[in-house]
Design an enzyme around this catalytic site. Structure first.
Site, short mmCIF file in Angstrom:
data_model
loop_
_atom_site.label_atom_id
_atom_site.label_comp_id
_atom_site.label_asym_id
_atom_site.label_seq_id
_atom_site.Cartn_x
_atom_site.Cartn_y
_atom_site.Cartn_z
N ARG A 92 7.29 21.69 15.25
CA ARG A 92 8.42 20.98 15.86
C ARG A 92 9.58 21.94 16.12
O ARG A 92 9.85 22.84 15.32
CB ARG A 92 8.89 19.84 14.95
N ASP A 93 10.26 21.72 17.26
CA ASP A 93 11.44 22.51 17.58
C ASP A 93 12.56 22.16 16.59
O ASP A 93 12.76 20.99 16.26
CB ASP A 93 11.89 22.24 19.02
N GLU A 113 15.16 32.26 25.02
CA GLU A 113 15.92 32.72 23.85
C GLU A 113 15.05 33.52 22.90
O GLU A 113 15.51 34.48 22.30
CB GLU A 113 16.47 31.51 23.07
N HIS A 173 6.19 30.83 24.30
CA HIS A 173 6.10 29.48 23.73
C HIS A 173 6.13 28.46 24.85
O HIS A 173 6.85 28.61 25.83
CB HIS A 173 7.22 29.20 22.73
N HIS A 223 7.02 24.56 25.50
CA HIS A 223 7.66 23.37 24.97
C HIS A 223 6.85 22.15 25.40
O HIS A 223 6.45 22.06 26.56
CB HIS A 223 9.07 23.19 25.55
P1 5GP Z 1 13.60 29.08 24.72
O1 5GP Z 1 14.99 28.88 25.21
O2 5GP Z 1 13.35 30.50 24.29
O3 5GP Z 1 12.58 28.56 25.69
O4 5GP Z 1 13.45 28.13 23.47
C1 5GP Z 1 13.49 28.55 22.14
C2 5GP Z 1 13.37 27.32 21.30
O5 5GP Z 1 13.14 27.73 19.96
C3 5GP Z 1 14.63 26.45 21.29
O6 5GP Z 1 14.29 25.15 21.75
C4 5GP Z 1 15.07 26.48 19.83
O7 5GP Z 1 15.59 25.25 19.38
C5 5GP Z 1 13.78 26.84 19.10
N1 5GP Z 1 13.99 27.56 17.85
C6 5GP Z 1 14.81 28.62 17.63
N2 5GP Z 1 14.74 29.04 16.36
C7 5GP Z 1 13.83 28.22 15.74
C8 5GP Z 1 13.33 28.16 14.41
O8 5GP Z 1 13.68 28.93 13.52
N3 5GP Z 1 12.42 27.18 14.15
C9 5GP Z 1 11.99 26.30 15.11
N4 5GP Z 1 11.09 25.38 14.73
N5 5GP Z 1 12.45 26.34 16.38
C10 5GP Z 1 13.36 27.28 16.69
#
Ligand code: 5GP
Length: 122
Positions: A32-33, A99, A104, A106
């Protein structure tokens, strides 16, 4: 871009940081996010060190690709979004505001999600 072994998902894969695991196979992990943007918001990551989809598509083995794609489907089933529908999304690079520099996908669901892109106004 070189892979950063200290990114947060690499630490999750090594068990250095906990996660709320949903599904795992030989080549992928789903959890889970931490900051959900929908009632259901899960991330699926390959276990290999791939920065984004471009890297994965070029370098991953057929087994890794199959395992990753199957993990997306199995994870969607596990969180119960297949009947009502869900959205998958992968941010790649700066313009997409990626980020975490480990590929990954979603999975969003559990509620109506609206259109992803607004139709043009007349
Ligand atoms: P991006 O913007 O790279 O597509 O999304 C990164 C996602 O990773 C974000 O939705 C953020 O909430 C999630 N995320 C960041 N750090 C952690 C973490 O330590 N654990 C989990 N489960 N999700 C994380």
């Amino acid at each position: 871009m070189a892979y950063d072994n200290d990114n947060i998902f690499a630490k999750i894969l090594r068990g250095e940081i906990p996660c709320d695991k949903i599904y795992e196979n030989d080549h992928a992990l789903a959890f889970r996010d931490i900051n959900p943007q929908a009632d259901i918001h899960v991330l699926v990551i390959p276990k290999g060190a791939y920065t984004n989809m471009t890297d994965f598509a070029a370098q991953a083995s057929d087994a890794e690709m199959a395992g990753f794609v199957r993990a997306v489907g199995e994870t969607a089933k596990a969180v119960g979004v297949t009947d009502d529908g869900y959205r998958i999304l992968a941010n790649n690079g700066a313009h997409a505001k990626q980020e975490v520099p480990h590929l990954h996908i979603h999975i969003f669901g559990g509620q109506p999600l609206g259109r992803m892109i607004k139709p043009p106004e007349n």
